[in-house]
Motif scaffolding. Structure first.
Motif, PDB file in Angstrom:
ATOM      1  N   ILE A 216      -0.029  -0.833  -0.203  1.00 22.73           N
ATOM      2  CA  ILE A 216       1.230  -0.372   0.448  1.00 22.73           C
ATOM      3  C   ILE A 216       0.879   0.925   1.369  1.00 22.73           C
ATOM      4  N   GLY A 217      -0.158   1.564   1.054  1.00 22.09           N
ATOM      5  CA  GLY A 217      -0.399   2.917   1.857  1.00 22.09           C
ATOM      6  C   GLY A 217      -0.971   2.408   3.204  1.00 22.09           C
ATOM      7  N   THR A 218      -1.466   1.181   3.373  1.00 23.22           N
ATOM      8  CA  THR A 218      -1.879   0.927   4.499  1.00 23.22           C
ATOM      9  C   THR A 218      -0.951   0.478   5.605  1.00 23.22           C
TER      10      THR A 218
ATOM     11  N   VAL B  60       5.727   2.797   5.788  1.00 22.01           N
ATOM     12  CA  VAL B  60       5.638   3.577   4.285  1.00 22.01           C
ATOM     13  C   VAL B  60       4.938   4.782   4.454  1.00 22.01           C
ATOM     14  N   ARG B  61       4.136   5.072   5.052  1.00 14.33           N
ATOM     15  CA  ARG B  61       3.282   6.456   5.489  1.00 14.33           C
ATOM     16  C   ARG B  61       4.357   7.296   5.896  1.00 14.33           C
ATOM     17  N   VAL B  62       4.793   6.814   7.111  1.00 13.30           N
ATOM     18  CA  VAL B  62       5.922   7.567   7.872  1.00 13.30           C
ATOM     19  C   VAL B  62       6.837   8.242   6.944  1.00 13.30           C
TER      20      VAL B  62
ATOM     21  N   ASP C 278      -1.910  17.206  -3.294  1.00  7.69           N
ATOM     22  CA  ASP C 278      -2.983  16.362  -3.405  1.00  7.69           C
ATOM     23  C   ASP C 278      -2.839  15.022  -2.777  1.00  7.69           C
ATOM     24  N   GLY C 279      -3.794  14.599  -2.254  1.00  6.89           N
ATOM     25  CA  GLY C 279      -3.608  13.375  -1.716  1.00  6.89           C
ATOM     26  C   GLY C 279      -4.944  13.280  -0.560  1.00  6.89           C
ATOM     27  N   ARG C 280      -4.911  11.652  -0.242  1.00  9.34           N
ATOM     28  CA  ARG C 280      -5.950  11.517   0.709  1.00  9.34           C
ATOM     29  C   ARG C 280      -5.862  12.228   2.087  1.00  9.34           C
ATOM     30  N   ASP C 281      -4.961  12.091   2.786  1.00  8.60           N
ATOM     31  CA  ASP C 281      -4.521  12.368   3.935  1.00  8.60           C
ATOM     32  C   ASP C 281      -4.053  13.916   4.195  1.00  8.60           C
ATOM     33  N   ILE C 282      -3.927  14.654   3.437  1.00  7.15           N
ATOM     34  CA  ILE C 282      -3.071  15.869   3.229  1.00  7.15           C
ATOM     35  C   ILE C 282      -3.820  16.900   4.245  1.00  7.15           C
ATOM     36  N   GLY C 283      -5.290  16.856   4.176  1.00  9.78           N
ATOM     37  CA  GLY C 283      -5.619  18.017   4.947  1.00  9.78           C
ATOM     38  C   GLY C 283      -5.782  17.604   6.707  1.00  9.78           C
TER      39      GLY C 283
ATOM     40  N   ASP D 279       2.153  15.754  -6.112  1.00 14.80           N
ATOM     41  CA  ASP D 279       1.182  14.570  -6.440  1.00 14.80           C
ATOM     42  C   ASP D 279       1.519  13.315  -5.576  1.00 14.80           C
ATOM     43  N   THR D 280       1.070  13.514  -4.412  1.00 18.39           N
ATOM     44  CA  THR D 280       1.470  12.353  -3.317  1.00 18.39           C
ATOM     45  C   THR D 280       1.381  11.100  -3.635  1.00 18.39           C
ATOM     46  N   GLY D 281       0.284  10.836  -4.313  1.00 19.80           N
ATOM     47  CA  GLY D 281      -0.304   9.362  -4.975  1.00 19.80           C
ATOM     48  C   GLY D 281       1.054   8.767  -5.567  1.00 19.80           C
ATOM     49  N   ALA D 282       1.867   9.651  -6.493  1.00 10.91           N
ATOM     50  CA  ALA D 282       2.907   9.117  -7.253  1.00 10.91           C
ATOM     51  C   ALA D 282       3.969   8.398  -6.295  1.00 10.91           C
ATOM     52  N   MET D 283       4.293   8.850  -5.194  1.00 17.49           N
ATOM     53  CA  MET D 283       5.111   8.557  -3.948  1.00 17.49           C
ATOM     54  C   MET D 283       4.604   7.099  -3.767  1.00 17.49           C
ATOM     55  N   TYR D 284       3.353   6.877  -3.484  1.00 19.99           N
ATOM     56  CA  TYR D 284       2.746   5.379  -3.087  1.00 19.99           C
ATOM     57  C   TYR D 284       2.913   4.519  -4.141  1.00 19.99           C
ATOM     58  N   ARG D 285       2.820   5.153  -5.304  1.00 20.19           N
ATOM     59  CA  ARG D 285       2.646   4.097  -6.481  1.00 20.19           C
ATOM     60  C   ARG D 285       4.147   3.673  -6.698  1.00 20.19           C
ATOM     61  N   ALA D 286       5.057   4.737  -6.616  1.00 23.55           N
ATOM     62  CA  ALA D 286       6.630   4.049  -6.804  1.00 23.55           C
ATOM     63  C   ALA D 286       6.853   3.006  -5.739  1.00 23.55           C
TER      64      ALA D 286
ATOM     65  N   VAL E  82      -0.326  -1.181 -10.539  1.00 20.50           N
ATOM     66  CA  VAL E  82       0.479  -0.505  -9.783  1.00 20.50           C
ATOM     67  C   VAL E  82      -0.745   0.443  -8.763  1.00 20.50           C
ATOM     68  N   SER E  83      -1.568   0.910  -9.257  1.00 15.59           N
ATOM     69  CA  SER E  83      -2.666   1.467  -8.535  1.00 15.59           C
ATOM     70  C   SER E  83      -3.322   0.617  -7.418  1.00 15.59           C
ATOM     71  N   LYS E  84      -3.564  -0.699  -7.721  1.00 13.27           N
ATOM     72  CA  LYS E  84      -3.589  -1.618  -6.640  1.00 13.27           C
ATOM     73  C   LYS E  84      -2.728  -1.681  -5.409  1.00 13.27           C
TER      74      LYS E  84
ATOM     75  N   THR F 210     -10.542   3.069   5.265  1.00 17.21           N
ATOM     76  CA  THR F 210     -10.661   2.345   6.474  1.00 17.21           C
ATOM     77  C   THR F 210      -9.344   1.890   7.076  1.00 17.21           C
ATOM     78  N   ARG F 211      -8.147   2.148   6.364  1.00 17.10           N
ATOM     79  CA  ARG F 211      -6.947   1.773   6.936  1.00 17.10           C
ATOM     80  C   ARG F 211      -6.679   2.662   8.217  1.00 17.10           C
ATOM     81  N   GLU F 212      -6.086   1.952   9.300  1.00 20.12           N
ATOM     82  CA  GLU F 212      -5.858   2.529  10.553  1.00 20.12           C
ATOM     83  C   GLU F 212      -5.203   3.848  10.748  1.00 20.12           C
TER      84      GLU F 212
HETATM   85  O1   DC Z   1      -3.903   9.335  -6.109  1.00 18.58           O
HETATM   86  P1   DC Z   1      -3.480   8.105  -6.452  1.00 18.58           P
HETATM   87  O2   DC Z   1      -4.684   7.251  -7.420  1.00 18.58           O
HETATM   88  O3   DC Z   1      -2.299   8.368  -7.401  1.00 18.58           O
HETATM   89  O4   DC Z   1      -3.118   7.205  -5.403  1.00 18.58           O
HETATM   90  C1   DC Z   1      -2.891   5.717  -5.560  1.00 18.58           C
HETATM   91  C2   DC Z   1      -2.936   5.062  -4.056  1.00 18.58           C
HETATM   92  O5   DC Z   1      -1.902   5.538  -3.272  1.00 18.58           O
HETATM   93  C3   DC Z   1      -4.218   5.357  -3.260  1.00 18.58           C
HETATM   94  O6   DC Z   1      -5.184   4.324  -3.586  1.00 18.58           O
HETATM   95  C4   DC Z   1      -3.743   5.322  -1.948  1.00 18.58           C
HETATM   96  C5   DC Z   1      -2.152   5.652  -2.028  1.00 18.58           C
HETATM   97  N1   DC Z   1      -2.324   7.093  -1.319  1.00 18.58           N
HETATM   98  C6   DC Z   1      -2.315   7.416  -0.151  1.00 18.58           C
HETATM   99  O7   DC Z   1      -2.498   6.583   0.831  1.00 18.58           O
HETATM  100  N2   DC Z   1      -1.936   8.582   0.422  1.00 18.58           N
HETATM  101  C7   DC Z   1      -1.962   9.705  -0.452  1.00 18.58           C
HETATM  102  N3   DC Z   1      -1.706  10.720   0.227  1.00 18.58           N
HETATM  103  C8   DC Z   1      -1.568   9.447  -1.765  1.00 18.58           C
HETATM  104  C9   DC Z   1      -2.185   8.077  -2.231  1.00 18.58           C
END
Ligand code: DC
Length: 258
Positions: A154-156, A160-162, A180-185, A86-93, A147-149, A240-242
């Motif tokens: 921070i995901g922008t 952080v992403r790199v 699972d995550g937004r940018d995985i594919g 779950d990649t979101g957990a990393m951004y949450r951390a 933390v969600s917000k 919409t993040r770049e």
């Molecule tokens: O999937 P989640 O709700 O736990 O993700 C929380 C936030 O983390 C999401 O709003 C944006 C960021 N995120 C991201 O930018 N890229 C990912 N692969 C996963 C999460």
């Protein structure tokens, strides 16, 4: 029995784990008749499909806020006996650290140095993902609205992403995995063997989120309209993040989880 912790599945920590896990990773793993449903849902999604996943192959589950990614990923991982990240957990951390330090998670000038000195680690304990922030297990502290917000903001930040993507790719290199995550594919694993794009209408997502929050008693007095607005807002920030936005990869199979 003793607790089994698997770090990346490279270090299998007990005989029992090796015996129960490894046979499943040899030869084809066939998954069929998978159904997912949500309380009150009209139709199950991803029904009657077969996945033939071989060792080393990867499954990407892509989707926006509350689309049902992690529910589907968890269920698939269990059926297949492979790891789910779950990649979101990393951004949450990362977002939590910014909050703890009182730093605006969207402030690149301050976040870039912060993330450079931050250590985020993922460990699998008895099949459950735990996230460590600078050596401390914070898994149970990252599901709050704040933390969600912060995670979304921070995901922008490219730095952080790199850093997090490097970690994610490293894990995927060594394991058969469902991520699972937004940018995985589109970005993290563009050549994943299987890609699913999970969608659901914002109203439906808000309804489910409300159901979960009420059930766990954590709705914090928010109304359905508040939740719908939060989801729409996070979707907007995330798509919409770049840098590596939420995107349906062209080769992803669309799945509507309704
Ligand atoms: O999937 P989640 O709700 O736990 O993700 C929380 C936030 O983390 C999401 O709003 C944006 C960021 N995120 C991201 O930018 N890229 C990912 N692969 C996963 C999460």
């Amino acid at each position: 029995g003793s607790e089994m912790c698997i770090r990346d599945r490279l270090h299998i920590s007990s005989e029992q784990t090796a015996d129960t896990v490894l046979p499943k990773l040899t030869g084809d793993i066939v998954l069929s008749h998978v159904t997912f449903s949500y309380p009150g849902a009209a139709e199950p999604a991803l029904s009657d499909i077969s996945l033939h996943i071989r060792p080393g192959q990867r499954v990407a589950i892509i989707g926006g806020t509350g689309a049902g990614k992690s529910t589907i990923a968890k269920s698939l991982a269990k059926r297949l006996g492979i790891m789910h990240l779950d990649t979101g957990a990393m951004y949450r951390a990362a977002g939590k650290k910014a909050l703890d330090l009182g730093i605006n998670p969207a402030d690149r000038d301050r976040i870039a140095p912060m993330i450079a000195s931050t250590h985020i680690d993922v460990v699998f304990c008895a099949g459950v993902q735990r996230v460590f922030l600078d050596g401390v297990d914070i898994t149970d502290k990252i599901r709050t609205q704040d933390v969600s917000k912060a995670a979304s903001d921070i995901g922008t930040i490219p730095e952080v992403r790199v850093k997090l993507v490097e970690l994610q790719r490293g894990i995927a290199e060594r394991n058969s995995i469902i991520m699972d995550g937004r940018d995985i594919g589109s970005y993290v694993l563009p050549d994943a063997e299987f890609k699913f794009y999970i969608t659901a209408d914002v109203k439906e997502r808000a309804r489910r989120r409300m159901f979960d929050l009420r059930r766990s008693g954590t709705d914090g007095g928010r109304t359905y309209e508040d939740i719908e607005r939060e989801i729409a807002n996070r979707d907007r920030v995330d798509s919409t993040r770049e840098f590596a936005p939420l995107k349906r990869a062209a080769d992803a199979i669309p799945v509507s989880y309704t």
